[in-house]
Scaffold this motif. Sequence first.
Motif, mmCIF file in Angstrom:
data_model
loop_
_atom_site.group_PDB
_atom_site.id
_atom_site.type_symbol
_atom_site.label_atom_id
_atom_site.label_comp_id
_atom_site.label_asym_id
_atom_site.label_seq_id
_atom_site.Cartn_x
_atom_site.Cartn_y
_atom_site.Cartn_z
ATOM 1 N N LEU A 191 0.614 -1.385 0.487
ATOM 2 C CA LEU A 191 0.146 0.095 0.155
ATOM 3 C C LEU A 191 0.854 1.489 0.245
ATOM 4 N N LYS A 192 2.232 1.709 0.775
ATOM 5 C CA LYS A 192 2.846 2.340 0.593
ATOM 6 C C LYS A 192 3.275 2.359 -0.759
ATOM 7 N N TYR A 193 3.713 1.892 -0.880
ATOM 8 C CA TYR A 193 4.468 2.143 -2.474
ATOM 9 C C TYR A 193 3.693 1.983 -3.545
ATOM 10 N N HIS A 194 1.987 1.323 -3.505
ATOM 11 C CA HIS A 194 1.173 1.846 -4.246
ATOM 12 C C HIS A 194 1.072 3.461 -4.466
ATOM 13 N N THR A 195 0.462 3.914 -2.873
ATOM 14 C CA THR A 195 0.409 5.656 -2.786
ATOM 15 C C THR A 195 1.132 6.494 -2.388
ATOM 16 N N SER A 196 2.452 6.211 -2.753
ATOM 17 C CA SER A 196 3.857 6.988 -2.665
ATOM 18 C C SER A 196 4.707 7.331 -3.918
ATOM 19 N N PRO A 197 5.294 8.756 -3.674
ATOM 20 C CA PRO A 197 5.534 9.838 -5.114
ATOM 21 C C PRO A 197 6.306 8.534 -5.509
ATOM 22 N N LEU A 198 6.375 8.566 -7.423
ATOM 23 C CA LEU A 198 6.872 7.555 -8.110
ATOM 24 C C LEU A 198 8.767 7.605 -7.591
ATOM 25 N N GLU A 199 9.253 8.532 -7.336
ATOM 26 C CA GLU A 199 10.964 8.412 -6.983
ATOM 27 C C GLU A 199 11.116 7.450 -5.610
ATOM 28 N N ALA A 200 10.865 7.757 -4.147
ATOM 29 C CA ALA A 200 10.197 6.937 -3.327
ATOM 30 C C ALA A 200 9.531 5.458 -2.742
ATOM 31 N N ARG A 201 9.074 4.999 -4.356
ATOM 32 C CA ARG A 201 8.677 3.793 -4.320
ATOM 33 C C ARG A 201 9.672 2.265 -3.722
ATOM 34 N N GLY A 202 10.827 2.301 -4.315
ATOM 35 C CA GLY A 202 11.501 2.184 -4.484
ATOM 36 C C GLY A 202 11.834 0.733 -3.207
ATOM 37 N N LYS A 203 11.706 1.853 -1.836
ATOM 38 C CA LYS A 203 12.978 1.213 -0.521
ATOM 39 C C LYS A 203 11.437 0.583 -0.627
ATOM 40 N N TYR A 204 10.286 0.236 -0.760
ATOM 41 C CA TYR A 204 9.281 -0.523 0.151
ATOM 42 C C TYR A 204 8.988 -1.794 -1.084
ATOM 43 N N MET A 205 9.244 -1.763 -1.628
ATOM 44 C CA MET A 205 9.591 -3.080 -3.202
ATOM 45 C C MET A 205 10.399 -4.002 -2.650
ATOM 46 N N ALA A 206 11.809 -3.736 -2.503
ATOM 47 C CA ALA A 206 13.274 -3.909 -3.225
ATOM 48 C C ALA A 206 13.176 -5.492 -2.002
ATOM 49 N N PRO A 207 13.027 -5.002 -0.658
ATOM 50 C CA PRO A 207 12.852 -6.456 -0.224
ATOM 51 C C PRO A 207 12.449 -7.686 -0.399
ATOM 52 N N LEU A 208 10.691 -6.922 -0.489
ATOM 53 C CA LEU A 208 10.125 -7.807 -1.459
ATOM 54 C C LEU A 208 10.907 -8.829 -3.217
ATOM 55 N N LEU A 209 11.529 -7.741 -3.552
ATOM 56 C CA LEU A 209 11.882 -8.387 -5.005
ATOM 57 C C LEU A 209 13.544 -9.033 -5.337
ATOM 58 N N GLU A 210 14.253 -8.108 -4.040
ATOM 59 C CA GLU A 210 15.925 -8.720 -4.127
ATOM 60 C C GLU A 210 16.138 -9.282 -3.072
ATOM 61 N N SER A 211 16.133 -10.028 -2.019
ATOM 62 C CA SER A 211 16.131 -10.592 -1.249
ATOM 63 C C SER A 211 15.981 -12.158 -1.754
ATOM 64 N N ASP A 212 17.035 -12.860 -1.196
ATOM 65 C CA ASP A 212 17.564 -14.150 -2.498
ATOM 66 C C ASP A 212 16.163 -15.000 -1.644
ATOM 67 N N PHE A 213 16.445 -15.101 -0.450
ATOM 68 C CA PHE A 213 14.516 -15.285 -0.044
ATOM 69 C C PHE A 213 13.485 -15.058 0.334
ATOM 70 N N LEU A 214 12.826 -15.231 0.807
ATOM 71 C CA LEU A 214 11.068 -14.201 1.032
ATOM 72 C C LEU A 214 10.710 -15.444 1.317
ATOM 73 N N VAL A 215 9.981 -15.021 2.807
ATOM 74 C CA VAL A 215 8.895 -15.939 3.339
ATOM 75 C C VAL A 215 7.891 -14.816 3.505
ATOM 76 N N ILE A 216 6.584 -15.732 2.755
ATOM 77 C CA ILE A 216 5.379 -14.692 3.267
ATOM 78 C C ILE A 216 4.790 -15.412 3.839
ATOM 79 N N ASP A 217 4.097 -15.488 5.302
ATOM 80 C CA ASP A 217 3.559 -15.749 6.203
ATOM 81 C C ASP A 217 2.089 -15.888 6.631
#
Length: 316
Positions: free
Chosen positions: A213-239
Amino acid sequence: MTERERIYSQIRASRDAVRRAEDADAERRLDKARAIPEFARAEADRNSAAIACARAAAAKTENAEKAKTDLEKAEAAYADVLKKYGLDVAAHRRCPICEDRGFAHGKLCSCAQREYMELLKASCGAEHIPQFGFADDKSASSGCAQKDDLGKLYSAMKKFCDKFYDSRIRFILLTGQSGVGKSSLAYAVANELLAQGVPVFCTSAFDMNALLLKYHTSPLEARGKYMAPLLESDFLVIDDLGAENILKNVTCEYLYNIIESRINHGKRTMVTTNLSLEELMRRYGERTVSRMVNKNYSLMREIVGDDLRLVFGQKR
């Protein structure tokens, strides 16, 4: 730059600062020692002898052996003066292997392993992961209905961790009712991989939804930090996928994009959920769920059995 490379860069920078401080301290002690005439002379003689020895060796003259002997004498005299006055003018290095560089022979030194783990956990948001490991599983001795299935799963997940980057498995889906051991197994895998230095990001579906939601509602230049851990981590756990609210134009759309991107880039993902496969399809759509259960790269297991929280609670 990968997460590991970024952390290595941080370690090198912090260790360079340590070495500069050590060198500055040694220089202060050396300046103080030079106020002693006998030490100043011994140091000058040793330096002159070292220069003469190097020149003689480079020129390959007949005086090379004599120059070497003179240097040995000068070094011995220098050492005697240090001992006589109780002087300590060397830079103090805490690690004899890497001399406080953090790396030796091109690899992370053992002295920097703890620093690496702390930085890795902080950068991956993994500090809050419950400290549960493979050795902490007590389901086999509990007599729970799912003990055999859990035993096989723990064994399979240990093998998965052991060959993590070479494993064909890119997506793990654990389904089953609350309390059957899904989350504990996910934590064990996450902690095992963290111990191996694998960048891990562990999040509940509720917290992931908040990030999206933060990614979706943030200015374009500020979005990266919210999506980065979900996309870039080598292993992601969604519990506990399915426990979050469905946000229009956010939850389902971004979940699909995350799963698709991670699979395409060879990233590994683990999802736990109380929902059945049919319920997942109704909630997130066939397109998303089909990515989760693709036999070419997925491992799906349903855990059926007792609520372990009740089992262990009764035993206590």
